[in-house]
Motif scaffolding. Structure first.
Motif, PDB file in Angstrom:
ATOM      1  N   TRP A  10      59.530 -28.271  45.897  1.00 13.94           N
ATOM      2  CA  TRP A  10      60.599 -28.068  46.261  1.00 13.94           C
ATOM      3  C   TRP A  10      61.501 -27.075  45.597  1.00 13.94           C
ATOM      4  O   TRP A  10      61.365 -27.319  44.376  1.00 13.94           O
ATOM      5  CB  TRP A  10      61.294 -29.505  46.570  1.00 13.94           C
ATOM      6  CG  TRP A  10      62.533 -29.188  47.051  1.00 13.94           C
ATOM      7  CD1 TRP A  10      63.134 -29.479  48.436  1.00 13.94           C
ATOM      8  CD2 TRP A  10      64.042 -29.111  46.396  1.00 13.94           C
ATOM      9  NE1 TRP A  10      64.651 -29.394  48.551  1.00 13.94           N
ATOM     10  CE2 TRP A  10      65.040 -29.068  47.256  1.00 13.94           C
ATOM     11  CE3 TRP A  10      64.263 -28.804  44.962  1.00 13.94           C
ATOM     12  CZ2 TRP A  10      66.470 -28.965  46.796  1.00 13.94           C
ATOM     13  CZ3 TRP A  10      65.633 -28.869  44.564  1.00 13.94           C
ATOM     14  CH2 TRP A  10      66.716 -28.739  45.401  1.00 13.94           C
ATOM     15  N   ALA A  15      64.742 -24.862  50.381  1.00 13.52           N
ATOM     16  CA  ALA A  15      65.059 -26.310  50.830  1.00 13.52           C
ATOM     17  C   ALA A  15      65.100 -26.683  52.128  1.00 13.52           C
ATOM     18  O   ALA A  15      64.571 -27.554  52.557  1.00 13.52           O
ATOM     19  CB  ALA A  15      66.437 -26.766  50.010  1.00 13.52           C
ATOM     20  N   GLU A  19      62.901 -29.088  54.544  1.00 18.38           N
ATOM     21  CA  GLU A  19      63.057 -30.076  55.312  1.00 18.38           C
ATOM     22  C   GLU A  19      62.657 -30.033  56.972  1.00 18.38           C
ATOM     23  O   GLU A  19      62.327 -31.016  57.479  1.00 18.38           O
ATOM     24  CB  GLU A  19      64.772 -30.187  55.460  1.00 18.38           C
ATOM     25  CG  GLU A  19      65.472 -30.544  54.100  1.00 18.38           C
ATOM     26  CD  GLU A  19      66.841 -30.915  54.287  1.00 18.38           C
ATOM     27  OE1 GLU A  19      67.242 -31.731  55.014  1.00 18.38           O
ATOM     28  OE2 GLU A  19      67.605 -30.313  53.525  1.00 18.38           O
ATOM     29  N   ALA A  29      59.521 -31.437  42.494  1.00 15.52           N
ATOM     30  CA  ALA A  29      60.798 -30.741  42.332  1.00 15.52           C
ATOM     31  C   ALA A  29      60.460 -30.482  40.705  1.00 15.52           C
ATOM     32  O   ALA A  29      60.290 -31.615  39.682  1.00 15.52           O
ATOM     33  CB  ALA A  29      62.114 -31.611  42.322  1.00 15.52           C
ATOM     34  N   VAL A  34      66.851 -30.849  38.054  1.00  9.96           N
ATOM     35  CA  VAL A  34      67.506 -31.817  38.861  1.00  9.96           C
ATOM     36  C   VAL A  34      68.378 -32.520  37.850  1.00  9.96           C
ATOM     37  O   VAL A  34      68.094 -33.054  36.902  1.00  9.96           O
ATOM     38  CB  VAL A  34      66.337 -32.664  39.746  1.00  9.96           C
ATOM     39  CG1 VAL A  34      67.048 -33.785  40.366  1.00  9.96           C
ATOM     40  CG2 VAL A  34      65.558 -31.939  40.566  1.00  9.96           C
ATOM     41  N   SER A  42      69.610 -31.970  49.844  1.00  9.02           N
ATOM     42  CA  SER A  42      68.359 -31.669  50.389  1.00  9.02           C
ATOM     43  C   SER A  42      67.138 -32.928  50.097  1.00  9.02           C
ATOM     44  O   SER A  42      66.402 -33.506  50.877  1.00  9.02           O
ATOM     45  CB  SER A  42      67.733 -30.363  50.205  1.00  9.02           C
ATOM     46  OG  SER A  42      66.419 -30.209  50.665  1.00  9.02           O
ATOM     47  N   LEU A  43      67.128 -33.006  48.699  1.00  5.64           N
ATOM     48  CA  LEU A  43      66.267 -34.004  48.185  1.00  5.64           C
ATOM     49  C   LEU A  43      66.849 -35.567  48.538  1.00  5.64           C
ATOM     50  O   LEU A  43      65.661 -36.295  49.070  1.00  5.64           O
ATOM     51  CB  LEU A  43      66.129 -33.877  46.704  1.00  5.64           C
ATOM     52  CG  LEU A  43      65.347 -32.842  45.858  1.00  5.64           C
ATOM     53  CD1 LEU A  43      65.336 -32.925  44.630  1.00  5.64           C
ATOM     54  CD2 LEU A  43      63.894 -32.755  46.518  1.00  5.64           C
ATOM     55  N   ARG A  47      64.280 -37.835  50.722  1.00  4.05           N
ATOM     56  CA  ARG A  47      63.809 -39.486  50.261  1.00  4.05           C
ATOM     57  C   ARG A  47      64.403 -40.401  51.383  1.00  4.05           C
ATOM     58  O   ARG A  47      63.651 -41.238  51.674  1.00  4.05           O
ATOM     59  CB  ARG A  47      64.919 -39.730  49.173  1.00  4.05           C
ATOM     60  CG  ARG A  47      64.351 -39.035  47.809  1.00  4.05           C
ATOM     61  CD  ARG A  47      63.325 -39.743  47.278  1.00  4.05           C
ATOM     62  NE  ARG A  47      63.472 -41.226  46.862  1.00  4.05           N
ATOM     63  CZ  ARG A  47      62.870 -41.960  47.486  1.00  4.05           C
ATOM     64  NH1 ARG A  47      61.914 -41.862  48.429  1.00  4.05           N
ATOM     65  NH2 ARG A  47      63.155 -43.201  46.854  1.00  4.05           N
ATOM     66  N   VAL A  53      59.089 -37.952  46.299  1.00  8.20           N
ATOM     67  CA  VAL A  53      59.733 -36.751  45.604  1.00  8.20           C
ATOM     68  C   VAL A  53      59.118 -37.026  44.250  1.00  8.20           C
ATOM     69  O   VAL A  53      59.395 -38.200  43.622  1.00  8.20           O
ATOM     70  CB  VAL A  53      61.117 -36.727  45.507  1.00  8.20           C
ATOM     71  CG1 VAL A  53      61.837 -35.461  44.503  1.00  8.20           C
ATOM     72  CG2 VAL A  53      61.723 -36.400  46.848  1.00  8.20           C
ATOM     73  N   LEU A  83      64.885 -40.539  41.488  1.00 13.91           N
ATOM     74  CA  LEU A  83      64.098 -39.974  42.754  1.00 13.91           C
ATOM     75  C   LEU A  83      63.527 -41.204  43.467  1.00 13.91           C
ATOM     76  O   LEU A  83      62.813 -40.766  44.288  1.00 13.91           O
ATOM     77  CB  LEU A  83      63.385 -38.619  42.259  1.00 13.91           C
ATOM     78  CG  LEU A  83      64.240 -37.421  42.079  1.00 13.91           C
ATOM     79  CD1 LEU A  83      63.432 -36.591  41.490  1.00 13.91           C
ATOM     80  CD2 LEU A  83      65.029 -37.020  43.250  1.00 13.91           C
ATOM     81  N   SER A  85      60.447 -42.126  42.069  1.00 12.79           N
ATOM     82  CA  SER A  85      59.069 -41.621  42.204  1.00 12.79           C
ATOM     83  C   SER A  85      58.032 -42.569  41.617  1.00 12.79           C
ATOM     84  O   SER A  85      58.349 -43.448  40.703  1.00 12.79           O
ATOM     85  CB  SER A  85      59.147 -40.367  41.209  1.00 12.79           C
ATOM     86  OG  SER A  85      60.151 -39.477  41.538  1.00 12.79           O
TER      87      SER A  85
END
Length: 453
Positions: A10, A15, A19, A29, A34, A42-43, A47, A53, A83, A85
């Motif tokens: 990403w 972005a 998507e 990312a 970030v 966008s992230l 999510r 992510v 995120l 993750s």
């Protein structure tokens, strides 16, 4: 082991396209780009759709002689939590040298540099990895990097080095097949041999990227289509193990979304081809030692991956030796000191130019007003500056010091551009910004430059 699927790196520039890609299972990312408290919309939308992510760090310097910086570790942990993750990733590289261990000024590479494959470097790396593992809320995976040159006196192959690292620390591996190709061209290392030696049962996921060859040297650009040799290495890898995830990296010269999707399809085809080969690679009756089986995951001992396993502390003399070696090399690359004995001076020259070019590109991104104010003179002026002034801090500080140096020398020659540059520098060099409207400043600078032409 988390099954990620097929993903793409990403980047803000793509972005919207990412998507809209229906078959993207996950994204990665750059962690440093970030902010946990202000995640890109966008992230957040990805999510919400259930797209995983993964934050990918580039500045920790786990292969450096010093222990990992607590502030950087905390920042990486915050991004993983923000995120949601399942893991975080970093590189087996050093990015800075000097400082307290060498009683010399700290230098920043601005890019990833290879660590020597020696026992000293492995001991330090193992301890640094365990420090990072203890500080992170999710598992860590580390990536093999591309290199333009080799260290003299290396004691292990890349596969052996990574196998011992995984066995001693339990860390997962992010294998970049494009970097295996780079090291094949630049250092004569056989990708198939590297794959045969790797602990593939520790594989977290795989990177795939493009590059280009110039004068017999492969440059891992992340700005070109994935070449066939890289896809062939991916197929070979997939014939040995089913990768939990594969990700396409692209950092510059972004093509149309349709082309990116075609590259993802090509990656899936390589995985399918390799998977078919993996089925065929099962032991067959009558096979002889003259035609041995490919090394498969089930043939390897399982590395110990218990969180409680202790990693011995690297003795201070070991860290000091490594610090002196890395500082001498980095000084040759960014400060013009003589190349350390045993290194290929031509290759170090190529690496030095690549670091300076990378530095110019990143400064142009973090301070986009500078190329606008200086026009075509930006790049030659910055490269000349970089030859005489090594980077000692981050890129934003680098941009300020570059602008300040130009002004001290009475440049640029154009009075209007010099005034514009002085205003830009003054707004950022004081304790408080003089303006909170960077978009307006950039627009004004652009307009004034266009009027001068």
């Amino acid at each position: 082991m988390v099954r990620l699927g097929t993903g793409i790196g990403w980047r803000p520039e793509i972005a919207d396209a990412v998507e809209r890609m229906p078959a993207v299972d996950w994204v990665e990312a750059v962690a440093e780009n970030v902010c946990p408290g202000h995640l890109p919309e966008s992230l957040l939308r990805l999510r919400e759709r259930g797209v995983t992510v993964v934050p990918h760090g580039v500045s920790l310097g786990l292969g450096g002689a010093e222990r990992p910086d607590e502030t950087r570790l905390t920042a990486l942990a915050e991004r993983a939590e923000a995120l949601g993750s399942p893991l975080v990733t970093e590189h087996i590289a050093f990015v800075r040298a000097g400082g307290a261990l060498t009683a010399s000024p700290r230098l920043e590479a601005g890019h990833l540099l290879p660590v020597p494959r020696t026992r000293d470097a492995l001991d330090v790396l193992c301890e640094n990895v365990r420090i990072a593992q203890d500080a992170l809320p999710v598992p860590l995976a580390v990536e093999n990097i591309a290199a333009l040159f080799s260290w003299p006196g290396e004691e292990m192959t890349e596969g052996q080095f990574l196998y011992e690292l995984a066995d001693r620390t339990g860390v997962r591996l992010l294998i970049d097949v494009a970097n295996l190709h780079t090291n094949h061209v630049n250092r004569g290392e056989d990708p198939a041999k590297a794959l045969a030696e790797l602990p593939l049962e520790a594989l977290a996921y795989v990177h795939v990227a493009g590059g280009f060859e110039r004068d017999g040297i492969w440059h891992d650009s992340h700005a070109h289509p994935v070449p066939r040799p890289v896809l062939d290495i991916l197929t070979d890898l997939a014939s040995r193990v089913s990768p939990p995830g594969v990700l396409l990296e692209r950092d510059e010269n972004f093509p149309a979304p349709e082309e990116l999707e075609r590259e993802l399809d090509t990656i899936r085809e390589a995985l399918t081809t390799g998977g078919a080969g993996r089925t065929e690679a099962l032991p067959q009756p009558g096979r002889t030692e003259a035609h041995p089986e490919p090394v498969r995951t089930e043939d390897r001992p399982e590395p110990v991956r218990t969180a409680a396993r202790a990693v011995p502390e690297a003795p201070a003399p070991v860290r000091e030796r490594l610090a002196l070696e890395q500082t001498a090399l980095l000084s040759a690359l960014v400060a013009g000191t003589p190349a350390p004995e045993g290194f290929d001076r031509v290759r170090l020259g190529v690496q030095a130019r690549a670091l300076a070019a990378k530095r110019a590109d990143v400064v142009a991104k973090v301070a986009p007003e500078l190329p606008v104010i200086l026009g075509d003179g930006y790049r030659p002026a910055f490269l000349a500056y970089a030859q005489r002034h090594p980077m000692t801090g981050g890129y934003r500080r680098d941009a300020l010091e570059f602008a300040g140096r130009l002004l001290a020398e009475g440049r640029p020659a154009d009075a209007g551009a010099r005034t514009e540059l002085r205003e830009w520098w003054q707004e950022r060099s004081g304790p408080k910004p003089r303006s909170r409207r960077p978009g307006v400043r950039l627009a004004r600078a652009t307009r004034r430059v266009l009027l001068r032409r």
